[in-house]
Design an enzyme around this catalytic site. Structure first.
Site, PDB file in Angstrom:
ATOM      1  N   TYR A  65     -47.486  36.930  49.290  1.00  0.00           N
ATOM      2  CA  TYR A  65     -46.270  36.804  50.091  1.00  0.00           C
ATOM      3  C   TYR A  65     -46.314  35.562  50.979  1.00  0.00           C
ATOM      4  CZ  TYR A  65     -43.734  41.131  49.061  1.00  0.00           C
ATOM      5  OH  TYR A  65     -42.989  42.115  48.454  1.00  0.00           O
ATOM      6  N   GLY A  95     -38.402  46.111  41.474  1.00  0.00           N
ATOM      7  CA  GLY A  95     -37.812  47.430  41.664  1.00  0.00           C
ATOM      8  C   GLY A  95     -38.054  48.302  40.456  1.00  0.00           C
ATOM      9  N   THR A  97     -31.985  43.061  42.177  1.00  0.00           N
ATOM     10  CA  THR A  97     -32.410  44.449  41.978  1.00  0.00           C
ATOM     11  C   THR A  97     -31.244  45.428  42.110  1.00  0.00           C
ATOM     12  OG1 THR A  97     -34.617  43.940  42.834  1.00  0.00           O
ATOM     13  CG2 THR A  97     -33.973  46.253  42.797  1.00  0.00           C
ATOM     14  N   ASP A 103     -20.851  40.765  34.716  1.00  0.00           N
ATOM     15  CA  ASP A 103     -19.740  41.567  34.196  1.00  0.00           C
ATOM     16  C   ASP A 103     -18.514  40.685  33.947  1.00  0.00           C
ATOM     17  OD1 ASP A 103     -20.815  44.530  34.964  1.00  0.00           O
ATOM     18  OD2 ASP A 103     -21.255  43.097  36.554  1.00  0.00           O
ATOM     19  N   ALA A 116     -18.564  37.462  33.354  1.00  0.00           N
ATOM     20  CA  ALA A 116     -18.868  36.617  32.195  1.00  0.00           C
ATOM     21  C   ALA A 116     -18.665  37.388  30.894  1.00  0.00           C
ATOM     22  CB  ALA A 116     -20.302  36.104  32.288  1.00  0.00           C
ATOM     23  N   ARG A 145     -14.885  37.672  30.210  1.00  0.00           N
ATOM     24  CA  ARG A 145     -14.306  36.423  29.716  1.00  0.00           C
ATOM     25  C   ARG A 145     -14.734  36.138  28.282  1.00  0.00           C
ATOM     26  NH1 ARG A 145     -14.715  32.454  35.087  1.00  0.00           N
ATOM     27  NH2 ARG A 145     -13.423  33.795  36.438  1.00  0.00           N
ATOM     28  N   HIS A 174     -21.153  46.816  41.053  1.00  0.00           N
ATOM     29  CA  HIS A 174     -21.761  46.465  39.766  1.00  0.00           C
ATOM     30  C   HIS A 174     -22.255  47.770  39.155  1.00  0.00           C
ATOM     31  CE1 HIS A 174     -24.032  44.576  36.634  1.00  0.00           C
ATOM     32  NE2 HIS A 174     -25.204  44.925  37.144  1.00  0.00           N
TER      33      HIS A 174
END
EC number: 1.1.1.27
Length: 307
Positions: A62, A76, A116, A145, A147, A150, A172
């Site tokens: 870290y 995650g 995540t 989503d 993208a 389209r 999302h």
């Protein structure tokens, strides 16, 4: 430009590779609880730089994220087949809280992009725990989503996806919605385009079916290969590019609106979220968007004791 990636699973490693191909970083630091995996990914990715821009790729602790311009969070618990993104809330909130505390400690001036899931809820956790300005905490939201929408409209209507301007907004996840009221193809409202399309008699998909395909894309991919990684890696890299190059692209990241993080059109520049863009929604879409907000808030309520 220094970018650190927390989590080197499928999404983290795919994103690192996409960043290398985009040549947008001078240094990439990989951190994972599984140190050997992070070291292995760093070595493999280092070899890939032979064919691209010279850059430093290394695994670290870290403390090594200090001085990062951007920190990406991909760590995650994985989404399992049949599991919704919001099912992951309790599981991942504790993980993201710990990560956020370390980012605040070692990279207090960085800009954070959270990937995540559930991305809207976890982005809120990052924002609350770090105490950063909201423009410096961004979730990938419904960028992928949008993208997908389209791409499918382009395929169905015989046009380039680059000529399609349509958005998926909201969570999302299961309560997301397509903003058809503001959708256009080549500057023409999409419903008007469909009425005048020479292929309309042979078109076997209406707009609702296209949206269903978008909404179920992740579940379909997960059921077949166990995870989604390339699409979100590309979406994240595009977001990073707009930040680094100060391009002001409009995406649908997860941004702070009414004390909740949610996918909505926003201008992305060197400071992160410059501003949101209000789009036209009809009454039904407005109701669905507010409902999506409420769902996210309910899950935030379930983890408020952690914040």
């Amino acid at each position: 430009m220094k970018i650190s990636i927390i989590g080197t699973g499928r999404v983290g490693s795919s994103t690192a590779f996409a960043l290398i191909n985009a040549a947008v970083a001078d240094e990439i630091v990989l951190y994972d609880l599984n140190k050997e995996m992070a070291e292995g990914e760093a070595l493999d990715l280092l070899h890939a730089t032979t064919f691209h821009k010279r850059m430093i790729i290394r695994a670290g602790e870290y403390s090594d994220i200090e001085g990062s311009d951007i920190v990406l969070i991909t760590a995650g618990a994985a989404q399992k087949p049949g599991e919704t993104r919001l099912d992951l809330t309790i599981k991942n909130a504790k993980i993201i809280k710990g990560i956020s505390e370390n980012i605040k400690k070692y990279a207090p001036n960085t800009l954070i992009i959270n990937i995540t899931n559930p991305v809207d809820v976890m982005s809120y956790v990052v924002w609350k725990v770090t105490g950063f300005e909201s423009n410096r905490v961004i979730g990938t939201g419904t960028i992928l989503d949008t993208a997908r929408l389209r791409a499918l409209i382009g395929k169905n209507c015989g046009v380039s996806p680059m000529s399609v301007h349509a958005y998926i907004i909201g969570e999302h996840g299961d309560s997301e919605l397509a903003a058809w009221s503001s959708a256009m193809i080549g500057g023409v409202p999409i419903k008007g385009f469909c009425r005048n399309c020479p292929y309309k008699d042979n078109c076997n998909k209406d707009l609702s079916k296209i949206f269903d395909d978008v909404k179920n894309s992740a579940y379909t991919i997960i059921s077949k290969k166990g995870a989604t990684n390339y699409g979100i890696a590309s979406a994240t890299t595009a977001l990073v590019e707009s930040i680094i190059k100060n391009e002001g692209r409009v995406y649908t990241p997860s941004v702070l609106l009414d004390d909740v993080y949610i996918g909505y059109p926003a201008v992305i520049n060197k400071d992160g979220v410059e501003r949101t863009i209000d789009i036209t929604l009809n009454d039904e879409e407005t109701e669905k968007f507010e409902s999506s907000k409420s769902i996210i808030k309910e899950y935030l309520e379930s983890i408020k004791n952690l914040l």
